[in-house]
Enzyme design. Structure first.
Site, PDB file in Angstrom:
ATOM      1  N   ASP A   1       0.844  -1.205   0.000  1.00  0.00           N
ATOM      2  CA  ASP A   1       0.000   0.000   0.000  1.00  0.00           C
ATOM      3  C   ASP A   1       0.872   1.244   0.000  1.00  0.00           C
ATOM      4  O   ASP A   1       2.013   1.218   0.465  1.00  0.00           O
ATOM      5  CB  ASP A   1      -0.848   0.086   1.278  1.00  0.00           C
ATOM      6  CG  ASP A   1      -1.742  -1.102   1.464  1.00  0.00           C
ATOM      7  OD1 ASP A   1      -2.022  -1.787   0.481  1.00  0.00           O
ATOM      8  OD2 ASP A   1      -2.145  -1.331   2.624  1.00  0.00           O
TER       9      ASP A   1
HETATM   10  N1  URA Z   1      -1.146  -5.862   4.051  1.00  0.00           N
HETATM   11  C1  URA Z   1      -1.618  -4.602   4.033  1.00  0.00           C
HETATM   12  O1  URA Z   1      -2.632  -4.305   4.657  1.00  0.00           O
HETATM   13  N2  URA Z   1      -0.943  -3.681   3.334  1.00  0.00           N
HETATM   14  C2  URA Z   1       0.196  -3.932   2.656  1.00  0.00           C
HETATM   15  O2  URA Z   1       0.775  -3.038   2.046  1.00  0.00           O
HETATM   16  C3  URA Z   1       0.663  -5.256   2.683  1.00  0.00           C
HETATM   17  C4  URA Z   1      -0.015  -6.205   3.380  1.00  0.00           C
END
Ligand code: URA
Length: 235
Positions: A102
Site C-alpha cells: 500500500d
Molecule cells: N497488508 C496490508 O494491509 N498492506 C500492505 O501493504 C501489505 C499487506
C-alpha cells in the site's frame, strides 16, 4: 539479438534513437570500437558512452519502499519507479512490482522483468512467508495470535478463510506477523477484524530475503545465490 533491439528493450530509446546513438559513435565494444545497429553482440560486451549496459533481461531488484509511494506506473503522485533509474521504466519486457505494498506501507518490495520468476514468487503454492511489523492504534487484546493461526478467519466480503498466520507480539501495540499469502490490504484487514487499526506497517522480509542494510528509498539487484535463499524459506 541485434544491438538496436537489445538497447531499445533496455530503455535506451526507440529503435530510431538507438540507431542515432550508434551513428554518433556512442555505442562501442569494451575496447572503444564503434558498434553498428545491426551488429549482434553479447550484452556484456557493449558500452554506451563508455559505461556497461543496465542489467540484462531477467533482473530481480529489491527496493526499500518508503511510505507515500504507490506501486503503480501511472499514478499522478509519487510512484516506486521514481526511485529507480528512469530507463528502468522504459524496459521491455516491463519491470513490474512483485505484488504490491500500500501507499502507506514501507519496506521490502521486489521488482522483476521476468514474468516466470514473478509468478513463481507470488504463486499460492510457493507459500513464501512475508513478514510485517505493525504498529496498532489500540493495545493487543491477547487472542489475536490464536485467531490468526486458526486458519478459520474470514475477512469481510470474502468467503475463503485465511491461511494460518503467525503473530508475535513485540509490545502491547506492536506485533510481527508472518503471512503465507498476500490478499488485498490483508494485514490492515486482519487487525480490523479484531477491532484494531494499523497505524504503521512495514515489511521486513519476503521468503529468505530481508531488507538488511538497505536504507529507505535505496534499491539493489538480487543476485543468483540470494534468489535461492528467497525460495529456501518456503513452506
Ligand atoms: N497488508 C496490508 O494491509 N498492506 C500492505 O501493504 C501489505 C499487506
Amino acid at each position: 539479438m541485434k544491438l538496436v533491439r537489445l538497447l531499445a528493450n533496455l530503455g535506451y530509446g526507440s529503435r530510431r534513437q538507438v540507431a542515432a546513438l550508434c551513428r554518433e559513435g556512442r555505442v562501442t565494444d569494451a575496447d572503444g570500437a564503434p558498434l553498428y545497429a545491426d551488429d549482434v553482440v553479447a550484452h556484456a560486451a557493449v558500452r554506451v558512452d563508455g559505461a556497461p549496459l543496465d542489467p540484462a533481461h531477467g533482473m530481480l531488484l529489491m527496493l526499500h519502499k518508503p511510505t507515500g509511494y504507490t506501486c503503480s506506473m501511472r499514478d499522478p503522485g509519487r510512484v516506486v519507479y521514481d526511485l529507480l533509474p528512469p530507463r528502468f521504466r522504459l524496459r521491455s519486457p516491463q519491470l513490474s512490482t512483485v505484488g504490491r505494498l500500500d501507499r502507506d506501507t514501507s519496506g521490502l518490495l521486489l521488482l522483476t522483468d521476468d514474468g516466470a520468476l514473478l509468478h513463481r514468487i507470488i504463486a499460492p503454492k510457493s507459500d513464501l512467508p512475508k513478514v510485517y511489523e505493525a504498529e496498532l492504534a489500540e493495545p493487543l487484546r491477547g487472542d489475536e495470535a490464536a485467531l490468526f493461526a486458526s486458519g478459520t478467519l474470514v475477512l469481510e466480503s470474502e468467503r475463503t478463510p485465511l491461511k494460518p498466520a503467525k503473530l508475535e507480539p513485540l509490545d502491547d501495540r506492536r506485533a510481527r506477523l508472518a503471512l503465507a499469502e498476500g490478499r488485498y490490504h490483508q494485514v490492515r484487514r486482519m487487525f480490523a477484524a479484531t477491532g484494531n487499526r494499523v497505524v504503521r506497517l512495514h515489511r521486513s522480509r519476503v521468503g529468505g530475503l530481508a531488507l538488511d542494510a538497505l536504507a529507505e528509498g535505496e534499491w539493489r539487484q538480487v543476485g543468483a545465490a540470494e534468489r535461492e535463499r528467497l525460495f529456501a524459506a518456503a513452506g
